[in-house]
Design an enzyme around this catalytic site. Structure first.
Site, PDB file in Angstrom:
ATOM      1  N   GLY A 111       0.798  -1.231   0.000  1.00  0.00           N
ATOM      2  CA  GLY A 111       0.000   0.000   0.000  1.00  0.00           C
ATOM      3  C   GLY A 111       0.826   1.275   0.000  1.00  0.00           C
ATOM      4  N   ASP A 135      -0.199  -9.534   3.342  1.00  0.00           N
ATOM      5  CA  ASP A 135      -1.565  -9.168   3.737  1.00  0.00           C
ATOM      6  C   ASP A 135      -2.586  -9.367   2.613  1.00  0.00           C
ATOM      7  OD1 ASP A 135      -0.221  -8.329   5.978  1.00  0.00           O
ATOM      8  OD2 ASP A 135      -0.257  -6.214   5.447  1.00  0.00           O
ATOM      9  N   GLU A 230      -4.787  -9.637  13.311  1.00  0.00           N
ATOM     10  CA  GLU A 230      -4.239  -8.575  14.171  1.00  0.00           C
ATOM     11  C   GLU A 230      -5.098  -7.302  14.135  1.00  0.00           C
ATOM     12  OE1 GLU A 230      -0.302  -7.451  12.899  1.00  0.00           O
ATOM     13  OE2 GLU A 230      -0.939  -7.137  10.831  1.00  0.00           O
TER      14      GLU A 230
HETATM   15  O1  F6P Z   1       2.352  -5.583   5.701  1.00  0.00           O
HETATM   16  C1  F6P Z   1       2.938  -6.741   6.173  1.00  0.00           C
HETATM   17  C2  F6P Z   1       2.932  -6.763   7.682  1.00  0.00           C
HETATM   18  O2  F6P Z   1       3.585  -7.924   8.096  1.00  0.00           O
HETATM   19  C3  F6P Z   1       1.568  -6.638   8.338  1.00  0.00           C
HETATM   20  O3  F6P Z   1       0.885  -7.858   8.348  1.00  0.00           O
HETATM   21  C4  F6P Z   1       1.941  -6.125   9.688  1.00  0.00           C
HETATM   22  O4  F6P Z   1       0.873  -5.422  10.264  1.00  0.00           O
HETATM   23  C5  F6P Z   1       3.084  -5.207   9.379  1.00  0.00           C
HETATM   24  O5  F6P Z   1       3.642  -5.649   8.171  1.00  0.00           O
HETATM   25  C6  F6P Z   1       4.187  -5.161  10.406  1.00  0.00           C
HETATM   26  O6  F6P Z   1       5.017  -4.102  10.059  1.00  0.00           O
HETATM   27  P1  F6P Z   1       6.541  -3.936  10.458  1.00  0.00           P
HETATM   28  O7  F6P Z   1       7.343  -4.893   9.651  1.00  0.00           O
HETATM   29  O8  F6P Z   1       6.858  -2.530  10.107  1.00  0.00           O
HETATM   30  O9  F6P Z   1       6.635  -4.217  11.921  1.00  0.00           O
END
Ligand code: F6P
Length: 373
Positions: A111, A135, A230
């Protein structure tokens, strides 16, 4: 004339990225005779002009490896943290694009990456994107790179949790990633036979979940698996969040905007403990011992599945073909067995969430899974 391609991976890593980098690189240089370089750590590497050649030696042996050989970051050109400040370094990115004589910049991301990519397109750069995120929430593509691998990992985890939940007559609440979309939790929940699946698209009522678990206990099944995304929230919390979002959108003036942003950030912080709170509530309501498993980053790690290797290769090679035809300003979407270029305007700023009438939702209900509503 030889074409020059720059490649970067941005946002959270996901399995299959290397397959895609290899697909782009091998097709572009081996098949179309182009020159390919990669930038380290997403847009930060482009800002700092940290480039490596993506030649035969670099691309060899990476198909089966997880993560991204280029490294990644969540930094975006219009909001780049530099020396303790947040700066708009778009002009530096444009400068480095030109310095490297690029004909196109290929951005592999989700995104946030698509929003950044569209802004660079508007600055006049030739951009192509590939949709990647575990996701599966990128608009206008059938599926995103990494989803299949994460789905397999989360499903296997639920399989393993079943035997321990069953042996101890416990509720096991398993938290699954997915940001604000329920694809992973719903898919893995169905494939792993979870008894309750909670996704952001369907706000839940704790009493109803407890009712479904008590009903199982009455029929002799004294254990339950609750797969919770989540981003899932109770009906009350979802309403409070929606209200805060609305306030942020309507806010006028700096002070009001800051206040609305802070209120939203506080709600999001509070949400991080949601799965633990849910397990405690279920224990109180059902008198069954509850345990929590947060799958976290294990879902993003390790070797990509065969499906993601195929998808990465398919998207990557299609990307090289589009470049050879001078098609720019598009995302290479996965469509059926093939691919399709979709203009970045149709993708950026949109999120593909689970439609309430999606066949997976119906199937889950038909096999007796509670969706908490
Ligand atoms: O977008 C992938 C993802 O793993 C999501 O499922 C999760 O909310 C987020 O990234 C976690 O982000 P970061 O790697 O910045 O902790």
């Amino acid at each position: 004339m030889t074409k020059y391609i720059g490649v970067l991976t941005s946002g959270g890593d996901s399995p299959g990225l290397n397959a895609a980098i290899r697909g782009i690189g091998k097709a572009a240089s081996g098949f179309f005779g182009m020159q390919v370089i990669g930038f380290r750590d997403g847009f930060r590497g482009l800002m700092e002009n940290r480039a490596i050649p993506l030649d035969g030696a670099t691309l060899s042996g990476i198909l089966t490896i997880g993560g991204t050989i280029l490294g990644t970051s969540r930094d975006r050109p219009d909001r780049m943290p530099v020396g303790g400040k947040i700066l708009d370094i778009t002009d530096v990115v444009v400068e480095n694009y030109e310095k490297n004589h690029l004909d196109v910049l290929v951005c592999l991301g989700g995104g946030g990456t698509h929003k950044a990519a569209l802004k660079l397109k508007e600055k006049g750069l030739n951009i192509i994107t590939l949709p990647k995120t575990i996701d599966n929430d990128v608009a206008m593509t059938d599926v995103t790179l990494g989803f299949d691998t994460a789905l397999g990992i989360a499903t296997e985890a639920i399989d393993r949790l079943h035997s321990t939940a069953h042996s101890h007559h416990r509720i096991v609440v398993v938290e699954i990633m997915g940001h604000r979309a329920g694809w992973l939790a719903l898919g893995a929940g169905i494939a792993g036979g979870a008894d309750v699946i909670l996704i952001p698209e369907i706000p839940y009522d704790v009493e109803r979940i407890a009712g479904a678990i008590r009903q199982r206990a009455r029929s002799g099944k004294r254990f339950s698996i609750v797969a919770v995304a989540e981003g899932a929230a109770s009906q009350q919390d979802a309403a409070i969040h929606a209200n805060a979002l609305k306030k942020k959108e309507k806010a006028k003036g700096k002070a009001e905007k800051r206040k609305a942003r802070e209120a939203l950030a506080e709600l999001e912080l509070h949400h991080t403990g949601n799965t633990l709170r849910l397990a405690r509530q279920l224990e109180e309501l059902t008198h069954l011992e509850s345990r929590v498993t947060i799958l976290g980053y294990v879902q993003r790690g390790g070797a990509p599945s065969a499906v993601d290797r195929l998808l990465g290769t398919r998207l990557g090679t299609a990307c090289a073909e589009l470049i050879s035809e001078d098609t720019f300003g598009v995302m290479v979407a996965a469509r059926g067995e093939g691919t399709e270029p979709v203009s970045l305007e149709k993708v950026a700023g949109k999120r593909r969430v689970v439609p309430l009438d999606h066949p997976w939702v119906e199937s889950a209900r038909h096999v007796g899974t509670s969706l908490g509503d």
